[in-house]
Design a protein around this motif. Structure first.
Motif, PDB file in Angstrom:
ATOM      1  N   VAL A 184       0.940  -1.274  -0.113  1.00  0.00           N
ATOM      2  CA  VAL A 184       0.080  -0.090   0.128  1.00  0.00           C
ATOM      3  C   VAL A 184       0.910   1.266   0.133  1.00  0.00           C
ATOM      4  O   VAL A 184       1.605   1.420   0.902  1.00  0.00           O
ATOM      5  CB  VAL A 184      -0.966  -0.056   1.241  1.00  0.00           C
ATOM      6  N   ASN A 185       0.865   2.020  -1.044  1.00  0.00           N
ATOM      7  CA  ASN A 185       1.353   3.373  -1.066  1.00  0.00           C
ATOM      8  C   ASN A 185       0.634   4.295  -0.420  1.00  0.00           C
ATOM      9  O   ASN A 185      -0.406   4.952  -0.702  1.00  0.00           O
ATOM     10  CB  ASN A 185       1.532   3.633  -2.682  1.00  0.00           C
ATOM     11  N   LEU A 186       1.323   4.830   0.954  1.00  0.00           N
ATOM     12  CA  LEU A 186       0.548   5.881   1.781  1.00  0.00           C
ATOM     13  C   LEU A 186       0.237   7.074   1.057  1.00  0.00           C
ATOM     14  O   LEU A 186      -0.689   7.935   1.425  1.00  0.00           O
ATOM     15  CB  LEU A 186       1.388   5.973   3.133  1.00  0.00           C
ATOM     16  N   SER A 187       1.025   7.661   0.006  1.00  0.00           N
ATOM     17  CA  SER A 187       0.991   8.751  -0.652  1.00  0.00           C
ATOM     18  C   SER A 187      -0.290   8.915  -1.297  1.00  0.00           C
ATOM     19  O   SER A 187      -0.766  10.024  -1.626  1.00  0.00           O
ATOM     20  CB  SER A 187       2.272   9.255  -1.219  1.00  0.00           C
ATOM     21  N   ASN A 188      -0.669   7.773  -1.967  1.00  0.00           N
ATOM     22  CA  ASN A 188      -2.018   7.674  -2.442  1.00  0.00           C
ATOM     23  C   ASN A 188      -3.161   7.749  -1.786  1.00  0.00           C
ATOM     24  O   ASN A 188      -4.394   7.448  -2.392  1.00  0.00           O
ATOM     25  CB  ASN A 188      -2.018   6.400  -3.530  1.00  0.00           C
ATOM     26  N   LEU A 189      -3.149   7.552  -0.339  1.00  0.00           N
ATOM     27  CA  LEU A 189      -4.308   7.467   0.591  1.00  0.00           C
ATOM     28  C   LEU A 189      -4.977   8.736   0.974  1.00  0.00           C
ATOM     29  O   LEU A 189      -4.091   9.440   1.331  1.00  0.00           O
ATOM     30  CB  LEU A 189      -4.159   6.414   1.594  1.00  0.00           C
ATOM     31  N   LYS A 190      -6.043   8.946   1.295  1.00  0.00           N
ATOM     32  CA  LYS A 190      -6.794   9.810   2.324  1.00  0.00           C
ATOM     33  C   LYS A 190      -7.193   9.155   3.313  1.00  0.00           C
ATOM     34  O   LYS A 190      -7.144   7.864   3.661  1.00  0.00           O
ATOM     35  CB  LYS A 190      -7.631  10.733   1.360  1.00  0.00           C
ATOM     36  N   GLY A 191      -8.157   9.672   4.160  1.00  0.00           N
ATOM     37  CA  GLY A 191      -8.725   9.288   5.267  1.00  0.00           C
ATOM     38  C   GLY A 191      -9.845   8.167   4.901  1.00  0.00           C
ATOM     39  O   GLY A 191     -10.270   8.110   3.695  1.00  0.00           O
ATOM     40  N   LEU A 246     -16.754   0.945   5.887  1.00  0.00           N
ATOM     41  CA  LEU A 246     -15.885   1.566   5.352  1.00  0.00           C
ATOM     42  C   LEU A 246     -14.294   1.502   5.991  1.00  0.00           C
ATOM     43  O   LEU A 246     -13.458   1.367   5.343  1.00  0.00           O
ATOM     44  CB  LEU A 246     -16.076   3.095   4.861  1.00  0.00           C
ATOM     45  N   SER A 247     -14.593   1.540   7.337  1.00  0.00           N
ATOM     46  CA  SER A 247     -13.243   1.261   7.850  1.00  0.00           C
ATOM     47  C   SER A 247     -12.798  -0.189   7.701  1.00  0.00           C
ATOM     48  O   SER A 247     -11.731  -0.291   7.685  1.00  0.00           O
ATOM     49  CB  SER A 247     -13.433   1.362   9.545  1.00  0.00           C
ATOM     50  N   TYR A 248     -13.801  -1.105   7.887  1.00  0.00           N
ATOM     51  CA  TYR A 248     -13.298  -2.518   7.673  1.00  0.00           C
ATOM     52  C   TYR A 248     -12.451  -2.883   6.532  1.00  0.00           C
ATOM     53  O   TYR A 248     -11.455  -3.625   6.501  1.00  0.00           O
ATOM     54  CB  TYR A 248     -14.372  -3.499   7.761  1.00  0.00           C
ATOM     55  N   VAL A 249     -13.085  -2.177   5.258  1.00  0.00           N
ATOM     56  CA  VAL A 249     -12.440  -2.662   4.052  1.00  0.00           C
ATOM     57  C   VAL A 249     -11.563  -1.427   3.489  1.00  0.00           C
ATOM     58  O   VAL A 249     -10.689  -1.699   2.384  1.00  0.00           O
ATOM     59  CB  VAL A 249     -13.546  -2.571   2.850  1.00  0.00           C
ATOM     60  N   TYR A 250     -11.015  -0.584   4.503  1.00  0.00           N
ATOM     61  CA  TYR A 250      -9.993   0.497   4.025  1.00  0.00           C
ATOM     62  C   TYR A 250      -8.694  -0.279   4.061  1.00  0.00           C
ATOM     63  O   TYR A 250      -8.176  -1.194   4.780  1.00  0.00           O
ATOM     64  CB  TYR A 250      -9.792   1.518   5.296  1.00  0.00           C
ATOM     65  N   PRO A 251      -7.925   0.064   2.899  1.00  0.00           N
ATOM     66  CA  PRO A 251      -8.081   1.182   1.964  1.00  0.00           C
ATOM     67  C   PRO A 251      -8.569   0.694   0.695  1.00  0.00           C
ATOM     68  O   PRO A 251      -8.085   1.162  -0.236  1.00  0.00           O
ATOM     69  CB  PRO A 251      -6.537   1.655   1.614  1.00  0.00           C
TER      70      PRO A 251
END
Length: 304
Positions: free
Chosen positions: A199-206, A243-248
């Motif tokens: 998972v590339n953190l720079s591609n993620l938001k909240g 949505l929390s469960y399936v994040y990201p």
């Protein structure tokens, strides 16, 4: 208010507190009153209480440099490094140009914490082993871990990401935390398919900052806002949890948000589901979600 302003001007902080406390509920609706109360709590070294009330009006504290400094100083006084880094990220996105001193102050406070090595190591040890704790205990440790310097928090977080015994809600919360802190590396993340994913953190938001959430929310509101606002409120909360469960990877699961909303409504109204590939897939994921939520409920009952 005239007396309060006079006491502030004269820096009689205890007087300000005495004037506001009988009507403290008003600071929920009066941002200026909130500021005077928080400032007085800060000046009288009631840092934890001050940060609590400042958090209730967080947007107000973005308005000018003086308010931003007070809010940030409260976070540092409480050693709330996680939220301090998150706040800095918000300030950067607003392109404020007064951040050098904030960054220096934060670095200094984090280094002071590192000098207290015994306390730091104790917090780190518990944070590393969230998977060994009940969900309620893990949530408490998440709060304590906010006092870890960012580098140490991120180091431990990478262990939590691949620990299969951490509840998905806890794992997602830690992931969102490092994203909002501004971490931009690629990490390995154990997801609901029992596989590790890069998972590339720079591609993620909240967790809720995505088009899937907006589509689900709009569909629920269109269906229920005028008919059943109580059910709407309940389903919106469940939707946030899912949505929390399936994040990201929300987009991969909620391919057709309207199909999900129709499925939920059929469930709540006791209607038979139309048997299609889409509903079969939704049912599979819904069963997973229910199991995760049941774990939360059972843990809550045990820890009452």
């Amino acid at each position: 208010m005239k007396k309060i302003k006079q006491a502030v001007a004269e820096e009689h902080w205890q007087t300000v507190l005495n004037l506001i406390e009988p009507n403290v509920e008003k600071i929920q609706i009066d941002a200026q009153l909130n500021y005077f109360f928080v400032l007085s709590l800060f000046r009288t070294k009631h840092y934890v209480e001050g940060l609590k009330y400042a958090n209730d009006a967080a947007d107000f504290y973005l308005q000018n440099a003086q308010k931003r400094k007070l809010y940030f100083s409260l976070m540092l006084a409480c050693q709330d490094f996680l939220d301090a880094h998150r706040f800095l990220e918000v300030l950067r996105k607003h392109h404020f140009n007064d951040l050098d001193q904030f960054e220096a102050d934060l670095m200094k406070k984090e280094n002071e914490t590192r000098e207290q090595s015994q306390t730091l190591n104790q917090r780190l040890k518990k944070f590393y082993h969230l998977g060994d704790l009940s969900i309620a205990e893990a949530n408490k440790e998440l709060e304590v871990a906010k006092q870890l310097p960012a580098a140490e928090y991120f180091q431990a977080a990478q262990f939590i990401f691949v620990d299969p015994f951490v509840h998905p809600l806890i794992r997602a919360t830690v992931l969102e935390n490092v994203v909002l802190m501004g971490q931009q590396k690629t990490v390995s993340y154990y997801w609901l398919d029992n596989q590790n994913h890069d998972v590339n953190l720079s591609n993620l938001k909240g967790i809720l900052d995505n088009s899937v959430n907006q589509d689900l929310t709009n569909a629920l509101q269109n269906k229920l806002a005028d008919q059943d606002p109580i059910m709407l409120s309940g389903l919106l909360k469940e939707k946030d949890l899912y949505l929390s469960y399936v994040y990201p990877f929300a987009k991969q699961i909620f391919l057709k948000p309207l199909d999900w909303v129709n499925y939920w409504l059929d469930e709540y109204y006791g209607r038979a589901h139309q048997v299609t590939k889409a509903t079969q897939s939704i049912e599979k994921w819904q069963t997973k979600f229910h199991n995760f939520t049941q774990q939360l409920i059972e843990d809550s009952e045990i820890n009452k």
